[in-house]
Scaffold this active site. Structure first.
Site, PDB file in Angstrom:
ATOM      1  N   GLU A   1       1.315  -1.120   0.323  1.00 41.92           N
ATOM      2  CA  GLU A   1       0.074   0.015   0.152  1.00 41.92           C
ATOM      3  C   GLU A   1       0.477   0.844  -0.357  1.00 41.92           C
ATOM      4  O   GLU A   1       2.158   1.336   0.448  1.00 41.92           O
ATOM      5  CB  GLU A   1      -1.213  -0.188   1.421  1.00 41.92           C
ATOM      6  CG  GLU A   1      -0.449   0.069   2.380  1.00 41.92           C
ATOM      7  CD  GLU A   1      -0.973   0.069   3.782  1.00 41.92           C
ATOM      8  OE1 GLU A   1      -2.045  -0.775   3.549  1.00 41.92           O
ATOM      9  OE2 GLU A   1      -0.948   0.128   4.993  1.00 41.92           O
TER      10      GLU A   1
ATOM     11  N   CYS B   1       3.706   8.342   0.335  1.00 42.77           N
ATOM     12  CA  CYS B   1       4.151   7.737   0.785  1.00 42.77           C
ATOM     13  C   CYS B   1       4.416   6.862   1.183  1.00 42.77           C
ATOM     14  O   CYS B   1       3.410   5.753   0.732  1.00 42.77           O
ATOM     15  CB  CYS B   1       3.512   7.419   2.766  1.00 42.77           C
ATOM     16  SG  CYS B   1       3.788   6.437   3.617  1.00 42.77           S
TER      17      CYS B   1
ATOM     18  N   CYS C   1       7.708  -3.644  15.140  1.00 38.84           N
ATOM     19  CA  CYS C   1       7.067  -2.685  16.408  1.00 38.84           C
ATOM     20  C   CYS C   1       5.262  -3.176  16.627  1.00 38.84           C
ATOM     21  O   CYS C   1       4.149  -3.304  16.349  1.00 38.84           O
ATOM     22  CB  CYS C   1       6.981  -0.765  15.853  1.00 38.84           C
ATOM     23  SG  CYS C   1       8.230  -0.772  15.136  1.00 38.84           S
TER      24      CYS C   1
ATOM     25  N   CYS D   1       2.020  -1.422  15.324  1.00 35.91           N
ATOM     26  CA  CYS D   1       1.925  -1.622  13.492  1.00 35.91           C
ATOM     27  C   CYS D   1       1.345  -2.771  12.925  1.00 35.91           C
ATOM     28  O   CYS D   1       1.698  -3.608  13.211  1.00 35.91           O
ATOM     29  CB  CYS D   1       3.223  -1.391  13.361  1.00 35.91           C
ATOM     30  SG  CYS D   1       3.683  -1.381  11.775  1.00 35.91           S
TER      31      CYS D   1
ATOM     32  N   CYS E   1       6.744  -6.760   7.539  1.00 37.95           N
ATOM     33  CA  CYS E   1       8.322  -6.261   7.434  1.00 37.95           C
ATOM     34  C   CYS E   1       8.893  -7.098   9.165  1.00 37.95           C
ATOM     35  O   CYS E   1       7.893  -7.496   9.561  1.00 37.95           O
ATOM     36  CB  CYS E   1       8.222  -4.492   8.587  1.00 37.95           C
ATOM     37  SG  CYS E   1       9.272  -3.786   9.584  1.00 37.95           S
TER      38      CYS E   1
ATOM     39  N   CYS F   1       7.280   4.751  10.738  1.00 37.11           N
ATOM     40  CA  CYS F   1       7.028   4.199   9.263  1.00 37.11           C
ATOM     41  C   CYS F   1       6.456   3.174   9.224  1.00 37.11           C
ATOM     42  O   CYS F   1       5.950   2.409  11.157  1.00 37.11           O
ATOM     43  CB  CYS F   1       7.878   2.821   9.513  1.00 37.11           C
ATOM     44  SG  CYS F   1       9.025   2.540  10.366  1.00 37.11           S
TER      45      CYS F   1
ATOM     46  N   GLY G   1       7.094  -1.562   6.120  1.00 36.87           N
ATOM     47  CA  GLY G   1       8.566  -1.979   5.501  1.00 36.87           C
ATOM     48  C   GLY G   1       9.905  -1.200   6.305  1.00 36.87           C
ATOM     49  O   GLY G   1       8.898  -0.169   6.927  1.00 36.87           O
TER      50      GLY G   1
HETATM   51  S1  SF4 Z   1       6.694   0.660  12.870  1.00 32.78           S
HETATM   52 FE1  SF4 Z   1       7.641   0.668  10.879  1.00 32.78          FE
HETATM   53  S2  SF4 Z   1       9.534  -0.870  11.519  1.00 32.78           S
HETATM   54 FE2  SF4 Z   1       7.802  -1.055  12.866  1.00 32.78          FE
HETATM   55  S3  SF4 Z   1       6.923  -2.842  12.446  1.00 32.78           S
HETATM   56 FE3  SF4 Z   1       6.181  -0.885  11.448  1.00 32.78          FE
HETATM   57  S4  SF4 Z   1       6.755  -1.340   9.305  1.00 32.78           S
HETATM   58 FE4  SF4 Z   1       8.159  -2.440  10.328  1.00 32.78          FE
END
Ligand code: SF4
Length: 355
Positions: free
Chosen positions: A96, A114, A125, A128, A121, A346, A173
């Site tokens: 996306e 973006c 995090c 996320c 990933c 991110c 990512g």
């Molecule tokens: S915030 Fe960024 S680095 Fe962290 S898991 Fe999500 S995509 Fe990956």
């Protein structure tokens, strides 16, 4: 040029690489420049559209290059003019990317995209959605650039003058874990015969990949750097951004200091604040951590997130946090609009737009 599929991916090749490839195929060198402009500037999606290249040459080219497109699966339009796109890659994976604030009057001359740099990933995090599914694969330079090209092509169907002015590498990512491809994508987007997006109008966001931050300082591509900081305490950051277990704050900040010293550039630190973290104590620790560093802090109050139990901090607490940082000589931006919970880090876009 080697012969891997990726190296022959049309959208991932520089003008020089295309010119060399054309010579190898017995075609004129200038064909390379023509193709580059059709692909990177005019964002065409078929060989047929390359009007100044003869049919015979196009047939030769089509046999030797791959021209993989991103297939639009879904487009969502938010009330503030933001458009989110879900694309399918040739191997069936999806990614996306987002065009921000397209319809906002005040943003008319600034069109930011973006982009994603990986499918999934590995960082994981806590807040996320991308990280939840784990890592699938890196995106190629052509797939990274392709997101800007596809969005340009789509929007130009209704707005022929449309042009992307800014790019942030903050989608799915960790960009610095796909370093070479991201750098190549940046150079392609920067090309004056392509999208011609200024280096300073592009920003890489990282969860704190120290090794690559140092490499980025050395390669110094003049792009902006944003670091997802979120806390000035290792125990807290370990939970929020697992990259911290590999590179604790002392190492991250040392790399940031070196980066600023080498490049002379200010680093943006993204700090998402929830009720429990928007404290004067945390602000003082952060001020101490960032002391003397060329830093700008982006404070992002989180919206309530059911799964994590996170609550939005009180406005007074945010202002106090901001005052403490400013008192230490750090410039601060406080984001307050609706829906900006953790989108600047991110990988946050998936959550923000409700996937
Ligand atoms: S915030 Fe960024 S680095 Fe962290 S898991 Fe999500 S995509 Fe990956």
């Amino acid at each position: 040029m080697n012969n891997t599929m990726e190296s022959l991916e049309l959208r991932g090749l520089s003008e020089t690489e295309l010119a060399k490839a054309c010579l190898k195929l017995g075609l004129k060198r200038f064909r390379g420049s023509q193709i580059f402009q059709w692909v990177q500037d005019k964002s065409v999606r078929t060989w047929k559209e390359m009007a100044n290249i003869g049919v015979k040459d196009r047939e030769v080219l089509a046999r030797h290059f791959v021209f993989p497109l991103l297939e639009l699966v879904q487009e969502q339009r938010a009330a503030d003019g933001t458009r989110k796109y879900l694309f399918r890659l040739p191997d069936g994976e999806t990614l996306e990317c987002v065009l921000m604030d397209y319809e906002r009057v005040q943003a008319r001359d600034r069109h930011t995209v973006c982009v994603s740099t990986q499918v999934g990933c590995a960082v994981g995090c806590a807040f996320c959605a991308t990280g939840l599914g784990g890592f699938r694969r890196n995106l190629s330079p052509g797939e990274i650039v392709g997101q800007v090209l596809e969005i340009t092509w789509l929007v130009r169907q209704e707005d022929p003058e449309f042009h992307v002015t800014n790019v942030v590498f903050m989608g799915m990512g960790e960009p610095l874990l796909n370093y070479e491809s991201v750098l190549k994508g940046i150079n392609l987007l920067n090309s004056s015969k392509g999208q011609n997006i200024g280096m300073r109008r592009m920003t890489i966001s990282t969860s704190g990949e120290v090794f690559r931050i140092r490499e980025l300082a050395r390669d110094n591509p003049q792009v902006g750097l944003a670091v997802s900081l979120h806390s000035a305490q290792d125990a807290v950051r370990d939970q929020l951004v697992p990259m911290n277990r590999k590179y604790p704050l002392v190492e991250l900040i040392a790399a940031c200091r070196d980066y600023s010293a080498i490049t002379g550039r200010r680093i943006t630190f993204e700090v998402a604040l929830a009720e429990g973290t928007a404290t004067a104590d945390e602000a003082r620790r952060m001020a101490e951590l960032l002391k003397g560093l060329l830093a700008h802090v982006n404070l992002i109050p989180v919206n309530p997130v059911a799964e994590t139990g996170m609550k939005r901090p009180q406005r007074e607490k945010l202002l106090e946090f901001s005052r403490i940082l400013e008192g230490a000589g750090i410039t601060v931006t406080l984001r307050e609009e609706r829906g900006t919970d953790i989108d600047a880090a991110c990988g946050q876009l998936r959550r923000r737009y409700g996937e």
